[in-house]
Write an enzyme that holds these catalytic residues in place. Structure first.
Site, PDB file in Angstrom:
ATOM      1  N   CYS A  65      -2.341   0.815  -6.235  1.00 27.82           N
ATOM      2  CA  CYS A  65      -2.298   2.233  -5.856  1.00 27.82           C
ATOM      3  C   CYS A  65      -3.660   2.773  -5.415  1.00 27.82           C
ATOM      4  O   CYS A  65      -3.778   3.411  -4.367  1.00 27.82           O
ATOM      5  CB  CYS A  65      -1.731   3.067  -6.993  1.00 27.82           C
ATOM      6  SG  CYS A  65      -2.722   3.060  -8.508  1.00 27.82           S
ATOM      7  N   HIS A 118      -2.630   5.856 -12.169  1.00 31.64           N
ATOM      8  CA  HIS A 118      -1.856   5.770 -10.936  1.00 31.64           C
ATOM      9  C   HIS A 118      -2.204   6.938 -10.026  1.00 31.64           C
ATOM     10  O   HIS A 118      -2.418   8.062 -10.503  1.00 31.64           O
ATOM     11  CB  HIS A 118      -0.358   5.764 -11.240  1.00 31.64           C
ATOM     12  CG  HIS A 118       0.468   5.362 -10.061  1.00 31.64           C
ATOM     13  ND1 HIS A 118       0.452   4.087  -9.535  1.00 31.64           N
ATOM     14  CD2 HIS A 118       1.310   6.074  -9.282  1.00 31.64           C
ATOM     15  CE1 HIS A 118       1.264   4.035  -8.493  1.00 31.64           C
ATOM     16  NE2 HIS A 118       1.798   5.228  -8.316  1.00 31.64           N
ATOM     17  N   HIS A 127       2.313   5.818  -2.073  1.00 32.90           N
ATOM     18  CA  HIS A 127       1.553   5.090  -3.093  1.00 32.90           C
ATOM     19  C   HIS A 127       2.044   3.655  -3.131  1.00 32.90           C
ATOM     20  O   HIS A 127       3.022   3.296  -2.469  1.00 32.90           O
ATOM     21  CB  HIS A 127       1.734   5.765  -4.459  1.00 32.90           C
ATOM     22  CG  HIS A 127       3.146   5.722  -4.973  1.00 32.90           C
ATOM     23  ND1 HIS A 127       3.502   5.071  -6.127  1.00 32.90           N
ATOM     24  CD2 HIS A 127       4.298   6.231  -4.470  1.00 32.90           C
ATOM     25  CE1 HIS A 127       4.803   5.201  -6.319  1.00 32.90           C
ATOM     26  NE2 HIS A 127       5.309   5.900  -5.332  1.00 32.90           N
TER      27      HIS A 127
END
Length: 161
Positions: free
Chosen positions: A64, A116, A132
């Protein structure tokens, strides 16, 4: 006397032009920023379908933060490499003030720190979509309406003015 009047008229005209060009410069700056945001989103979305790879920063695989890092690097904007470090850059803003080009951060799997990140691609009244790299599906677009991301949401950062 005529020369003084002409001089004064020219001075007023140039002063007026100067204030107009400040507005024009501000509008140009907004246009440039919109173009930059659109370029970043397009660059990230060009990678949809690329597999997930821990530590990845290429089309051979992205994690990510690698996707976000590489995307911003394409516009000569250097961000830290890790998502928890990226979360320290820019200004944290309320979720309801988010806009395209902002970064959205999560604490997934009950993590104690941010782990993340995604790039916001679309903002609607009740939903934010972001691109992502997910561990299971690679580079995709997801939504804050999805329970997983709704529950893991941590913050939004504005990197660009």
């Amino acid at each position: 006397m005529k020369r003084i009047i002409i001089f004064l008229l020219l001075a007023v005209a140039f002063t007026s032009c100067k204030s107009t060009s400040a507005v024009a410069n501000k509008n140009e700056s907004k246009k440039e920023n919109r173009a930059l945001v659109n370029n970043l989103i397009e660059k990230a979305m060009d990678n949809i379908g690329v597999r997930y790879k821990a530590g990845g920063t290429t089309r051979n695989g992205f994690d990510c933060s690698g996707l976000v890092y590489t995307t911003f690097q394409s516009e000569n904007i250097t961000l830290p490499r890790a998502s928890y470090e990226q979360a320290k850059i820019g200004k944290v803003i309320p979720l309801n003030d988010a806009r395209k080009g902002d970064l959205i951060f999560f604490k997934t799997n009950k993590s104690r720190q941010i782990n993340h990140v995604g790039l916001i691609t679309e903002v609607n009244s009740d939903e934010i979509k972001f691109v992502h790299s997910s561990t299971s599906k690679g580079v995709i677009i997801s939504s804050t309406k999805e329970t997983y991301y709704k529950n893991a949401f941590e913050q939004v950062n504005r990197i660009l003015p």
